[in-house]
Design an enzyme around this catalytic site. Sequence first.
Site, PDB file in Angstrom:
ATOM      1  N   HIS A   1     -24.862   7.692  -6.846  1.00 39.66           N
ATOM      2  CA  HIS A   1     -24.855   8.725  -5.812  1.00 39.66           C
ATOM      3  C   HIS A   1     -25.550   8.259  -4.536  1.00 39.66           C
ATOM      4  CE1 HIS A   1     -23.657  12.663  -7.995  1.00 39.66           C
ATOM      5  NE2 HIS A   1     -23.025  11.624  -8.509  1.00 39.66           N
TER       6      HIS A   1
ATOM      7  N   HIS B   1     -19.633   7.305 -17.831  1.00 35.70           N
ATOM      8  CA  HIS B   1     -19.742   8.574 -18.553  1.00 35.70           C
ATOM      9  C   HIS B   1     -19.713   8.389 -20.062  1.00 35.70           C
ATOM     10  CE1 HIS B   1     -18.389  11.260 -14.931  1.00 35.70           C
ATOM     11  NE2 HIS B   1     -19.598  10.768 -14.792  1.00 35.70           N
TER      12      HIS B   1
ATOM     13  N   ARG C   1     -26.852   7.171 -12.555  1.00 38.06           N
ATOM     14  CA  ARG C   1     -26.181   8.093 -11.632  1.00 38.06           C
ATOM     15  C   ARG C   1     -26.869   8.127 -10.270  1.00 38.06           C
ATOM     16  NH1 ARG C   1     -26.035  14.044 -11.105  1.00 38.06           N
ATOM     17  NH2 ARG C   1     -23.911  14.697 -10.600  1.00 38.06           N
TER      18      ARG C   1
ATOM     19  N   ASN D   1     -25.602  17.244  -6.086  1.00 36.62           N
ATOM     20  CA  ASN D   1     -26.879  16.757  -6.612  1.00 36.62           C
ATOM     21  C   ASN D   1     -27.844  17.845  -7.045  1.00 36.62           C
ATOM     22  OD1 ASN D   1     -26.291  13.993  -6.220  1.00 36.62           O
ATOM     23  ND2 ASN D   1     -26.897  14.099  -4.069  1.00 36.62           N
TER      24      ASN D   1
END
Length: 329
Positions: free
Chosen positions: A67, A191, A63, A92
Amino acid sequence: MKNLNCNSGFVWLMTMSILFLIARSQLTEDFYSTSCPNLRNIVLKQVLNAIKTETRMAASLLRLHFHDCFVNGCDASILLDGNDGEKFAFPNINSARGFEVVDAIKTAVESSCSGVVSCADILAIAAQDSVLLSGGPSWKVLLGRRDGLVANQSGANTNLPGPTESVANITAKFLAVGLNLTDVVSLSGAHTIGSARCAVFSNRLFNFSGTNGPDETLLDQAMVSDLQAQCPANGDGNKTTALDRNSVDLFDNHYFQNLVNGKGLLESDQFLYSSDEAVSTTRTLVEIYSNDSRIFVNDFVRSMIKMGNTNPLTGESGEIRKNCRVVNS
């Protein structure tokens, strides 16, 4: 005038394509073959140690790369400390994690080849290792990124997809960084590992607004009851539960099977299959991936490589940070 607008649009697309290819051509598989030949083994060892300590860390490291690339390009800007940094952006804060693991990787790398390897490349390699160590595929990570000099908190607030957003909104954010609808669905498959905090999906479980009850149209009701017990209305919003409850921490295509069965934990995930707009956009891909894990894996790898090439700093741009949390003095 109509032809002029079409030509201008064509020129813009060609220019962007050329710039993307130029940037990508500067990233190579063997970028550190002489300057840090043992890099991949160093990173793999540190990621393995982190996942042994906490299995969830694989998803956290993956992740971080995601991001990072959606804000300023893949430049490790998410790692920079400071109250105005991306770490404190809404998507975040209390969510992005794994920074200490990146510190450990950087320390190990610096002890072997000081001042050579960027934090941005470390994030890209750690993401690949995290997928591999979770039972997923391996791919050849292109390297040669340099680290950015500034964070972009407002960009993180604006550019990162959220857990309640529609397919149209998320697709627009992907398109803004050069990714397409296939990338939306395949990368959402990340996910299949990791967890989400109760606060992120509790809106689907209880009648907070006074107008809507539990999500009776998109979420399996047996799953609702189970989640209500795990995440009570006045409970700890930071408590977590697995995103893929069928195969926790195992990288596979069960995430997509969950969506077909109304068991996507996040609203934005379930939208990929159950929303009205999914009928003409994402539903078909969800069904394909749910039925054939090989197609999912192949598309996921292609999308990860593509995402990892989002506006990288190369050549003399940026720097190679000595400490991933701060720019060099």
